[in-house]
Structure formats: structure tokens, C-alpha cells
Design a protein around this motif. Structure first.
Motif, PDB file in Angstrom:
ATOM      1  N   HIS A  57     -12.133  -8.609  -7.080  1.00 29.55           N
ATOM      2  CA  HIS A  57     -11.723  -8.097  -6.946  1.00 29.55           C
ATOM      3  C   HIS A  57     -11.757  -6.674  -5.825  1.00 29.55           C
ATOM      4  O   HIS A  57     -12.505  -6.810  -5.911  1.00 29.55           O
ATOM      5  CB  HIS A  57     -10.568  -7.751  -7.946  1.00 29.55           C
ATOM      6  CG  HIS A  57     -10.801  -7.362  -8.719  1.00 29.55           C
ATOM      7  ND1 HIS A  57     -11.637  -7.494  -9.664  1.00 29.55           N
ATOM      8  CD2 HIS A  57     -10.217  -5.738  -9.205  1.00 29.55           C
ATOM      9  CE1 HIS A  57     -11.962  -6.387 -10.221  1.00 29.55           C
ATOM     10  NE2 HIS A  57     -11.060  -4.876 -10.045  1.00 29.55           N
ATOM     11  N   HIS A  59     -11.617  -3.998  -6.514  1.00 26.40           N
ATOM     12  CA  HIS A  59     -11.713  -2.419  -6.511  1.00 26.40           C
ATOM     13  C   HIS A  59     -13.200  -2.152  -6.494  1.00 26.40           C
ATOM     14  O   HIS A  59     -14.341  -2.824  -7.004  1.00 26.40           O
ATOM     15  CB  HIS A  59     -11.287  -2.317  -8.799  1.00 26.40           C
ATOM     16  CG  HIS A  59      -9.933  -1.809  -8.522  1.00 26.40           C
ATOM     17  ND1 HIS A  59      -8.865  -2.636  -9.774  1.00 26.40           N
ATOM     18  CD2 HIS A  59      -9.302  -2.552  -7.859  1.00 26.40           C
ATOM     19  CE1 HIS A  59      -8.064  -2.413  -9.524  1.00 26.40           C
ATOM     20  NE2 HIS A  59      -8.113  -2.358  -8.435  1.00 26.40           N
ATOM     21  N   HIS A  62     -16.109  -2.862  -8.635  1.00 22.15           N
ATOM     22  CA  HIS A  62     -17.309  -4.521  -8.512  1.00 22.15           C
ATOM     23  C   HIS A  62     -17.246  -4.973  -6.943  1.00 22.15           C
ATOM     24  O   HIS A  62     -17.815  -5.867  -6.747  1.00 22.15           O
ATOM     25  CB  HIS A  62     -15.410  -4.815  -9.010  1.00 22.15           C
ATOM     26  CG  HIS A  62     -14.848  -5.482 -10.057  1.00 22.15           C
ATOM     27  ND1 HIS A  62     -15.542  -5.975 -11.361  1.00 22.15           N
ATOM     28  CD2 HIS A  62     -14.739  -4.447 -10.631  1.00 22.15           C
ATOM     29  CE1 HIS A  62     -14.834  -6.489 -12.174  1.00 22.15           C
ATOM     30  NE2 HIS A  62     -14.535  -4.735 -12.565  1.00 22.15           N
ATOM     31  N   HIS A 116      -4.017  -8.396 -12.903  1.00 21.92           N
ATOM     32  CA  HIS A 116      -4.686  -6.357 -12.602  1.00 21.92           C
ATOM     33  C   HIS A 116      -5.276  -6.286 -11.352  1.00 21.92           C
ATOM     34  O   HIS A 116      -4.200  -5.316 -11.068  1.00 21.92           O
ATOM     35  CB  HIS A 116      -6.380  -6.857 -13.154  1.00 21.92           C
ATOM     36  CG  HIS A 116      -7.227  -5.929 -12.761  1.00 21.92           C
ATOM     37  ND1 HIS A 116      -6.952  -4.784 -13.606  1.00 21.92           N
ATOM     38  CD2 HIS A 116      -7.793  -5.908 -12.313  1.00 21.92           C
ATOM     39  CE1 HIS A 116      -7.969  -4.094 -13.743  1.00 21.92           C
ATOM     40  NE2 HIS A 116      -8.587  -4.054 -12.314  1.00 21.92           N
ATOM     41  N   ASP A 138     -12.103  -8.651 -13.828  1.00 23.31           N
ATOM     42  CA  ASP A 138     -11.154  -8.224 -14.872  1.00 23.31           C
ATOM     43  C   ASP A 138      -9.709  -8.245 -15.462  1.00 23.31           C
ATOM     44  O   ASP A 138      -8.490  -7.709 -15.581  1.00 23.31           O
ATOM     45  CB  ASP A 138     -10.869  -6.314 -14.112  1.00 23.31           C
ATOM     46  CG  ASP A 138     -11.795  -5.396 -13.848  1.00 23.31           C
ATOM     47  OD1 ASP A 138     -12.076  -5.668 -14.337  1.00 23.31           O
ATOM     48  OD2 ASP A 138     -11.164  -4.282 -13.213  1.00 23.31           O
ATOM     49  N   ARG A 150      -3.952  -0.160 -11.552  1.00 22.55           N
ATOM     50  CA  ARG A 150      -4.170   0.115 -10.151  1.00 22.55           C
ATOM     51  C   ARG A 150      -3.875  -1.268  -8.984  1.00 22.55           C
ATOM     52  O   ARG A 150      -4.661  -2.109  -9.046  1.00 22.55           O
ATOM     53  CB  ARG A 150      -5.612   0.480  -9.746  1.00 22.55           C
ATOM     54  CG  ARG A 150      -5.501   1.689 -11.034  1.00 22.55           C
ATOM     55  CD  ARG A 150      -7.431   1.946 -10.672  1.00 22.55           C
ATOM     56  NE  ARG A 150      -8.350   0.873 -11.489  1.00 22.55           N
ATOM     57  CZ  ARG A 150      -9.485   0.898 -10.729  1.00 22.55           C
ATOM     58  NH1 ARG A 150     -10.322   1.735  -9.795  1.00 22.55           N
ATOM     59  NH2 ARG A 150     -10.340   0.097 -11.280  1.00 22.55           N
TER      60      ARG A 150
HETATM   61 FE   LIG Z   1     -10.750  -3.673 -11.833  1.00 24.56          FE
END
Ligand SMILES: [Fe+2]
Length: 264
Positions: A57, A59, A62, A116, A138, A150
């Protein structure tokens, strides 16, 4: 066969990156690169050539190593189509059930897993007859699930966990995006103070060298200690923290548990 190297970065968020590689031809893919230098060192040490970078993903923790690793290896970067613009260096899009690496009957398959964030994928090593392991980013953690604070949504998280993971075979190994064992077990214990399996897992963890060796769970173990996988158990339904749980639907209970974890 596909083999797995787990690479750990303690700071700032106890991140795991993974190299999945073929013993036969030395090709590899990387899931969620955090520390590019650490990954490049591992590639050299094991004589591996990186073909692709796969991001679970968008974020920052990551995708942190994407650009440096891409620059060094010329690997292609893959991410969720809706995360284009948020994933540094993204070249290609992931799709549900797409195969992103293969060797001798093993495939690395993408599973679209919103919750997530809306742009989340997990990856599974599968052979013709079974699923060997899941790289869960996550989405699923040891003794927990990811937060939804988030860009996520707890109802979508529930449906993904239910549809993808509640019926996954016990022996499938879990490789999450972070080492959150300790905090998550503390939360599990607060929900189910009489669950002896939590004590057993804590003593298994003590046999590992801290921040060097990590306990790898399978979904059978998660079913014993992860409250998000135990919503039908009496000890959850009667938990003082969740009361009155018996009047809630499974989805409402999951969301209540997630909310409690957010403020724990
Ligand atoms: Fe995350």
C-alpha cells in the motif's frame, strides 16, 4: 520453490521488508522495501537479481526504499492503481489474482485487501494445491489487524478479514509488515485475561534474540491469540471490555474491538 528472506528495520516502526527469491535462477522480488541499502546488501550476499518491487500500500513506511532500490537494480515498481501518484517510482499496476513471480510450481499472487487503506494488497505464495504463506502488509498483524485511521475503513477491514482470512488453512504462515507482537499481545491479554495461549506465545518469544530473530506465526496460532479472529469465542463475547458483546453483530463487534485497540 520460492524462498523468503525477512529483513527488519527497528527504527522507526519495526518494519519488515521481504525478499522472495528463486534458488534455481537467483531472481527475486521485494515486498515493501524500507531500508534500500540493507536490501541491496542482502541481494549481493545471496547472489540475487531483483526483478520487481511490490508495494502492499501507499503509506510512506512501506514505499520508503522504492526509489533508491529502483535506481540501483532497475526493478519495476508495482502498486495499487488508485495509489498512483502516492507510490514513488510506480511503473505498473497490481490486479486481483495477478501473478507477480513464479518458480517451479510456486506463484506469488496478489490479493486485493481494502481496509487499512482502500489501496491495499496482500501477497500469497501458492502452489497448485495449497497456500504456503501470506505477506499481509498492514492488513493482518501477529495478534492483531491494521488500524483504519489513515485512509482506511473498519467495515471494509472486517469484510476483507472475513472473506479472505477467516477460512484460510491453519498451516499458512503469516509475514506481516511490522513486528507488533508485544503491543498486540498486551491488547489481546486485556481482552482475554484468561487465555493461556497468550502466555505460551510470550514464552516462545522469549526463546528468540530480541530484534534479531522473530516468531513467525501461522493462522492456526492466530486463531488462538488474535482477538479479531476469535469473535465467536465465549471469552470474547463475555469480555468485560466488550460488554455487551452478545447483542452485537459480528461486524459491530469487530469494529468495537478495532476502536478499543485504537485507544489502548
Ligand atoms: Fe500502513
Amino acid at each position: 520453490m520460492l524462498s523468503v528472506l525477512q529483513l527488519y528495520s527497528a527504527s522507526p516502526l519495526r518494519n519488515f521488508s521481504y525478499l522472495i527469491y528463486s534458488d534455481r535462477n537467483g531472481e527475486a522480488v521485494c515486498i515493501d522495501p524500507y531500508d534500500a541499502k540493507q536490501i541491496i546488501t542482502a541481494l549481493k550476499k545471496h547472489g540475487l537479481k531483483l526483478k520487481s518491487i511490490l508495494n502492499t500500500h501507499e503509506h510512506p513506511d512501506h514505499v520508503h526504499g522504492n526509489l533508491e532500490l529502483k535506481e540501483e537494480t532497475k526493478a519495476n515498481v508495482f502498486g495499487h492503481p488508485d495509489a498512483r501518484g502516492k507510490i514513488p517510482g510506480m511503473d505498473e499496476t497490481l490486479k486481483e489474482s495477478g501473478v507477480y513471480f513464479e518458480n517451479e510450481g510456486d506463484s506469488l499472487v496478489a490479493w486485493e485487501t481494502p481496509g487499512h487503506t482502500d489501496c491495499h494488497f496482500c501477497f500469497a505464495i501458492q502452489s497448485r494445491t495449497r497456500i504456503h504463506s501470506v505477506f499481509s502488509g498492514d492488513m493482518i498483524f501477529n495478534a492483531g489487524v491494521g488500524n483504519c485511521t489513515r485512509g482506511g475503513n473498519p467495515s471494509r477491514m472486517y469484510h476483507t478479514v472475513k472473506n479472505r482470512f477467516y477460512s484460510i488453512p491453519d498451516e499458512v504462515l503469516l509475514y506481516p509488515g511490522h513486528d507488533y507482537w508485544e503491543n498486540n499481545l498486551g491488547f489481546s491479554e486485556s481482552i482475554e485475561p484468561k487465555n493461556n495461549n497468550i502466555t505460551k506465545v510470550r514464552s516462545m518469544m522469549q526463546t528468540k534474540r530480541k530484534d534479531v530473530e522473530f516468531l513467525i506465526s501461522d493462522f492456526g496460532m492466530e486463531r488462538k491469540i488474535n482477538p479479531f479472529f476469535r469473535l465467536k469465542e465465549n471469552s470474547i463475547l463475555n469480555s468485560a471490555k466488550l460488554s455487551p458483546a452478545e447483542t452485537l453483530s459480528e461486524e459491530e463487534l469487530f469494529i468495537k474491538l478495532r476502536k478499543l485497540r485504537d485507544s489502548w
